[in-house]
Design a protein around this motif. Structure first.
Motif, PDB file in Angstrom:
ATOM      1  N   LEU A   1       0.831  -1.203   0.000  1.00 40.37           N
ATOM      2  CA  LEU A   1       0.000   0.000   0.000  1.00 40.37           C
ATOM      3  C   LEU A   1       0.867   1.254   0.000  1.00 40.37           C
ATOM      4  CD1 LEU A   1      -2.844  -1.067   2.438  1.00 40.37           C
ATOM      5  CD2 LEU A   1      -3.173  -0.253   0.098  1.00 40.37           C
ATOM      6  N   GLY A   2       1.957   1.204   0.765  1.00 40.95           N
ATOM      7  CA  GLY A   2       2.884   2.328   0.750  1.00 40.95           C
ATOM      8  C   GLY A   2       3.485   2.529  -0.628  1.00 40.95           C
ATOM      9  N   MET A   3       3.805   1.439  -1.301  1.00 38.99           N
ATOM     10  CA  MET A   3       4.353   1.529  -2.650  1.00 38.99           C
ATOM     11  C   MET A   3       3.355   2.164  -3.610  1.00 38.99           C
ATOM     12  SD  MET A   3       6.321  -2.132  -3.020  1.00 38.99           S
ATOM     13  CE  MET A   3       7.037  -1.721  -4.631  1.00 38.99           C
ATOM     14  N   MET A   4       2.080   1.847  -3.437  1.00 37.30           N
ATOM     15  CA  MET A   4       1.062   2.450  -4.288  1.00 37.30           C
ATOM     16  C   MET A   4       1.030   3.966  -4.105  1.00 37.30           C
ATOM     17  SD  MET A   4      -3.057   1.829  -4.489  1.00 37.30           S
ATOM     18  CE  MET A   4      -3.357   2.845  -3.049  1.00 37.30           C
ATOM     19  N   VAL A   5       1.084   4.402  -2.851  1.00 32.24           N
ATOM     20  CA  VAL A   5       1.093   5.846  -2.586  1.00 32.24           C
ATOM     21  C   VAL A   5       2.309   6.499  -3.241  1.00 32.24           C
ATOM     22  CG1 VAL A   5       1.197   7.634  -0.807  1.00 32.24           C
ATOM     23  CG2 VAL A   5      -0.191   5.577  -0.426  1.00 32.24           C
ATOM     24  N   ALA A   6       3.466   5.868  -3.088  1.00 32.77           N
ATOM     25  CA  ALA A   6       4.687   6.418  -3.686  1.00 32.77           C
ATOM     26  C   ALA A   6       4.594   6.434  -5.208  1.00 32.77           C
ATOM     27  CB  ALA A   6       5.898   5.604  -3.236  1.00 32.77           C
ATOM     28  N   ASN A   7       4.073   5.348  -5.790  1.00 31.51           N
ATOM     29  CA  ASN A   7       3.944   5.275  -7.246  1.00 31.51           C
ATOM     30  C   ASN A   7       3.023   6.347  -7.793  1.00 31.51           C
ATOM     31  OD1 ASN A   7       5.517   3.261  -8.618  1.00 31.51           O
ATOM     32  ND2 ASN A   7       4.430   1.703  -7.426  1.00 31.51           N
ATOM     33  N   LEU A   8       1.982   6.697  -7.036  1.00 33.95           N
ATOM     34  CA  LEU A   8       1.037   7.717  -7.486  1.00 33.95           C
ATOM     35  C   LEU A   8       1.507   9.130  -7.153  1.00 33.95           C
ATOM     36  CD1 LEU A   8      -2.295   5.883  -6.638  1.00 33.95           C
ATOM     37  CD2 LEU A   8      -1.430   6.470  -8.906  1.00 33.95           C
ATOM     38  N   THR A   9       2.658   9.227  -6.498  1.00 32.67           N
ATOM     39  CA  THR A   9       3.262  10.528  -6.210  1.00 32.67           C
ATOM     40  C   THR A   9       4.360  10.847  -7.222  1.00 32.67           C
ATOM     41  OG1 THR A   9       2.828  10.140  -3.843  1.00 32.67           O
ATOM     42  CG2 THR A   9       4.359  11.920  -4.395  1.00 32.67           C
ATOM     43  N   VAL A  10       5.094   9.810  -7.621  1.00 32.91           N
ATOM     44  CA  VAL A  10       6.168   9.968  -8.596  1.00 32.91           C
ATOM     45  C   VAL A  10       5.602  10.466  -9.929  1.00 32.91           C
ATOM     46  CG1 VAL A  10       7.839   8.695 -10.003  1.00 32.91           C
ATOM     47  CG2 VAL A  10       7.696   8.259  -7.548  1.00 32.91           C
ATOM     48  N   GLY A  11       6.289  11.425 -10.522  1.00 27.42           N
ATOM     49  CA  GLY A  11       5.885  11.920 -11.836  1.00 27.42           C
ATOM     50  C   GLY A  11       4.873  13.040 -11.813  1.00 27.42           C
TER      51      GLY A  11
ATOM     52  N   VAL B   1      -0.839   1.607   7.587  1.00 23.65           N
ATOM     53  CA  VAL B   1      -0.316   1.568   8.954  1.00 23.65           C
ATOM     54  C   VAL B   1      -1.225   0.761   9.873  1.00 23.65           C
ATOM     55  CG1 VAL B   1      -1.354   3.658   9.982  1.00 23.65           C
ATOM     56  CG2 VAL B   1       0.927   2.919  10.669  1.00 23.65           C
ATOM     57  N   LEU B   2      -2.531   0.718   9.578  1.00 24.56           N
ATOM     58  CA  LEU B   2      -3.421  -0.114  10.384  1.00 24.56           C
ATOM     59  C   LEU B   2      -3.141  -1.597  10.150  1.00 24.56           C
ATOM     60  CD1 LEU B   2      -6.770   1.870  10.023  1.00 24.56           C
ATOM     61  CD2 LEU B   2      -5.270   1.763  12.020  1.00 24.56           C
ATOM     62  N   PHE B   3      -2.889  -1.963   8.893  1.00 25.23           N
ATOM     63  CA  PHE B   3      -2.457  -3.330   8.590  1.00 25.23           C
ATOM     64  C   PHE B   3      -1.151  -3.631   9.329  1.00 25.23           C
ATOM     65  CE2 PHE B   3      -5.630  -3.624   5.439  1.00 25.23           C
ATOM     66  CZ  PHE B   3      -5.617  -4.876   4.853  1.00 25.23           C
ATOM     67  N   ALA B   4      -0.233  -2.673   9.258  1.00 29.92           N
ATOM     68  CA  ALA B   4       1.095  -2.870   9.846  1.00 29.92           C
ATOM     69  C   ALA B   4       1.017  -3.074  11.349  1.00 29.92           C
ATOM     70  CB  ALA B   4       1.998  -1.681   9.518  1.00 29.92           C
ATOM     71  N   GLN B   5       0.215  -2.259  12.026  1.00 28.46           N
ATOM     72  CA  GLN B   5       0.156  -2.420  13.474  1.00 28.46           C
ATOM     73  C   GLN B   5      -0.492  -3.727  13.875  1.00 28.46           C
ATOM     74  OE1 GLN B   5      -2.413  -0.130  15.953  1.00 28.46           O
ATOM     75  NE2 GLN B   5      -1.007  -0.199  17.682  1.00 28.46           N
TER      76      GLN B   5
ATOM     77  N   GLU C   1      10.206  -1.171   9.906  1.00 26.83           N
ATOM     78  CA  GLU C   1      10.881  -0.435   8.840  1.00 26.83           C
ATOM     79  C   GLU C   1       9.862   0.129   7.855  1.00 26.83           C
ATOM     80  OE1 GLU C   1      14.407  -2.251   7.018  1.00 26.83           O
ATOM     81  OE2 GLU C   1      14.344  -3.742   8.612  1.00 26.83           O
ATOM     82  N   ALA C   2       8.873  -0.674   7.506  1.00 27.84           N
ATOM     83  CA  ALA C   2       7.833  -0.212   6.580  1.00 27.84           C
ATOM     84  C   ALA C   2       7.038   0.939   7.182  1.00 27.84           C
ATOM     85  CB  ALA C   2       6.901  -1.372   6.217  1.00 27.84           C
ATOM     86  N   MET C   3       6.786   0.884   8.482  1.00 28.86           N
ATOM     87  CA  MET C   3       6.033   1.955   9.144  1.00 28.86           C
ATOM     88  C   MET C   3       6.779   3.286   9.065  1.00 28.86           C
ATOM     89  SD  MET C   3       4.533  -0.105  12.454  1.00 28.86           S
ATOM     90  CE  MET C   3       2.932   0.578  12.849  1.00 28.86           C
ATOM     91  N   GLY C   4       8.100   3.222   9.118  1.00 20.47           N
ATOM     92  CA  GLY C   4       8.884   4.449   8.990  1.00 20.47           C
ATOM     93  C   GLY C   4       8.643   5.115   7.650  1.00 20.47           C
ATOM     94  N   ASP C   5       8.568   4.323   6.579  1.00 19.12           N
ATOM     95  CA  ASP C   5       8.297   4.891   5.262  1.00 19.12           C
ATOM     96  C   ASP C   5       6.841   5.316   5.127  1.00 19.12           C
ATOM     97  OD1 ASP C   5      10.818   4.901   4.028  1.00 19.12           O
ATOM     98  OD2 ASP C   5      10.683   2.768   3.585  1.00 19.12           O
ATOM     99  N   LEU C   6       5.932   4.600   5.755  1.00 22.35           N
ATOM    100  CA  LEU C   6       4.525   5.004   5.717  1.00 22.35           C
ATOM    101  C   LEU C   6       4.332   6.363   6.384  1.00 22.35           C
ATOM    102  CD1 LEU C   6       2.804   1.597   6.511  1.00 22.35           C
ATOM    103  CD2 LEU C   6       2.488   2.936   4.419  1.00 22.35           C
ATOM    104  N   GLU C   7       5.133   6.649   7.392  1.00 22.93           N
ATOM    105  CA  GLU C   7       5.019   7.962   8.035  1.00 22.93           C
ATOM    106  C   GLU C   7       5.443   9.078   7.074  1.00 22.93           C
ATOM    107  OE1 GLU C   7       5.655  10.103  12.261  1.00 22.93           O
ATOM    108  OE2 GLU C   7       7.150   8.581  11.754  1.00 22.93           O
ATOM    109  N   ILE C   8       6.522   8.844   6.342  1.00 23.45           N
ATOM    110  CA  ILE C   8       6.958   9.831   5.345  1.00 23.45           C
ATOM    111  C   ILE C   8       5.865  10.025   4.297  1.00 23.45           C
ATOM    112  CG2 ILE C   8       8.652  10.359   3.550  1.00 23.45           C
ATOM    113  CD1 ILE C   8      10.678   8.666   5.188  1.00 23.45           C
ATOM    114  N   LEU C   9       5.288   8.922   3.841  1.00 23.46           N
ATOM    115  CA  LEU C   9       4.252   8.985   2.825  1.00 23.46           C
ATOM    116  C   LEU C   9       3.010   9.715   3.319  1.00 23.46           C
ATOM    117  CD1 LEU C   9       4.673   5.355   1.495  1.00 23.46           C
ATOM    118  CD2 LEU C   9       5.105   7.429   0.171  1.00 23.46           C
TER     119      LEU C   9
END
Length: 208
Positions: free
Chosen positions: A37-47, A151-155, A127-135
Motif C-alpha cells: 500500500l505504501g508503494m502504491m502511494v509512492a507510485n502515485l506521487t512519482v511523476g 499503517v493499520l495493517f502494519a500495526q 521499517e515499513a512503518m517508517g516509510d509510511l510515516e513519510i508517505l
C-alpha cells in the motif's frame, strides 16, 4: 512456496485444520500488504509536478518498500518452516532420562527459532512503518487514506507477530534469553503504537 500461492489458496490454508500457515504467516502477509500500500502511494506521487520536490525521496521509498514487501512474503514460508521442528520436538519420546534430556534440548532450540521468525517479521514491519510515516506527510493527497490503511495493517501485523513471540518464549527454560527476546518485542510494540498514532492522526487531519 506458500507465499507464491493465490490469496484464495492462502486463505484456504489458513482456514484448514493444518497448523500452518497460521497466525505468523498471516502477520507476514498483512505486513507485506502494508508495504505494498505504501508503494502504491509512492507510485502515485512519482511523476506529478505538484510533488516534484519529493520525487527522488519517493523513488527511494519505492525501492525500500519493495524489498520489505518481498522479505515479508518470504517470511510467510519461513514461519511455517520454523514450526515444523517445534512440532517434531513435542513428539519426541521422554521415557528415559536420556530421552527427556534430549527432548528438552531439541525443544529449547526449536522454541528459540520459532520466536525469532516473528521477531524478524516485526523488524521488517517497523521499517515499513517508517516509510509510511513519510508517505503520510509527503505522498499524494488523493491516496493519503491508503497510507492510513497501510499503517493499520502494519500495526495489526506487528502486534499479532508479538503473540507468536510470547507463546514460545513463555515455554523456554532459558528465561534470561526469553526475557531478552520479550524485551525486544515489547520495545517494537511500543514503537509501532507510536508510529500508528502519529500516522493515523496525520491522515485523519487531512481527510476529515
Amino acid at each position: 512456496m506458500m507465499s507464491k500461492n493465490s490469496i484464495e489458496e492462502f486463505a484456504g490454508g489458513l482456514s484448514s485444520a493444518k497448523p500452518v500457515p497460521g497466525g505468523g504467516g498471516a502477520c507476514a502477509a498483512a505486513g507485506a500488504f502494508a508495504a505494498a500500500l505504501g508503494m502504491m502511494v509512492a507510485n502515485l506521487t512519482v511523476g506529478k509536478k505538484r510533488y516534484a520536490e519529493v520525487e527522488e525521496e519517493m523513488k527511494e521509498i519505492l525501492i525500500r518498500l519493495g524489498v520489505l514487501r518481498d522479505q515479508l512474503l518470504e517470511l510467510i514460508d519461513k514461519d511455517a518452516e520454523a514450526f515444523e521442528p517445534l512440532s517434531r520436538a513435542y513428539g519426541l519420546p521422554r521415557e528415559t532420562p536420556e530421552q527427556r534430556e534430549e527432548k528438552e534440548r531439541v525443544l529449547e532450540a526449536a522454541l528459540y527459532e520459532a520466536s525469532m521468525v516473528p521477531i524478524e517479521i516485526m523488524e521488517r514491519i517497523l521499517e515499513a512503518m517508517g516509510d509510511l510515516e513519510i508517505l503520510s506527510k509527503k505522498g499524494s493527497r488523493i491516496v493519503i487514506s491508503d497510507a492510513g490503511v497501510g499503517v493499520l495493517f502494519a500495526q495489526a501485523a506487528l502486534d499479532g507477530a508479538s503473540l507468536n513471540v510470547f507463546i514460545n518464549t513463555k515455554l523456554m527454560k532459558d528465561q534470561i534469553t526469553a526475557q531478552r527476546i520479550d524485551k525486544k518485542a515489547e520495545d517494537m510494540i511500543r514503537q509501532g503504537q507510536e508510529y500508528k498514532d502519529r500516522i493515523y492522526s496525520t491522515v485523519m487531519s487531512q481527510i476529515r
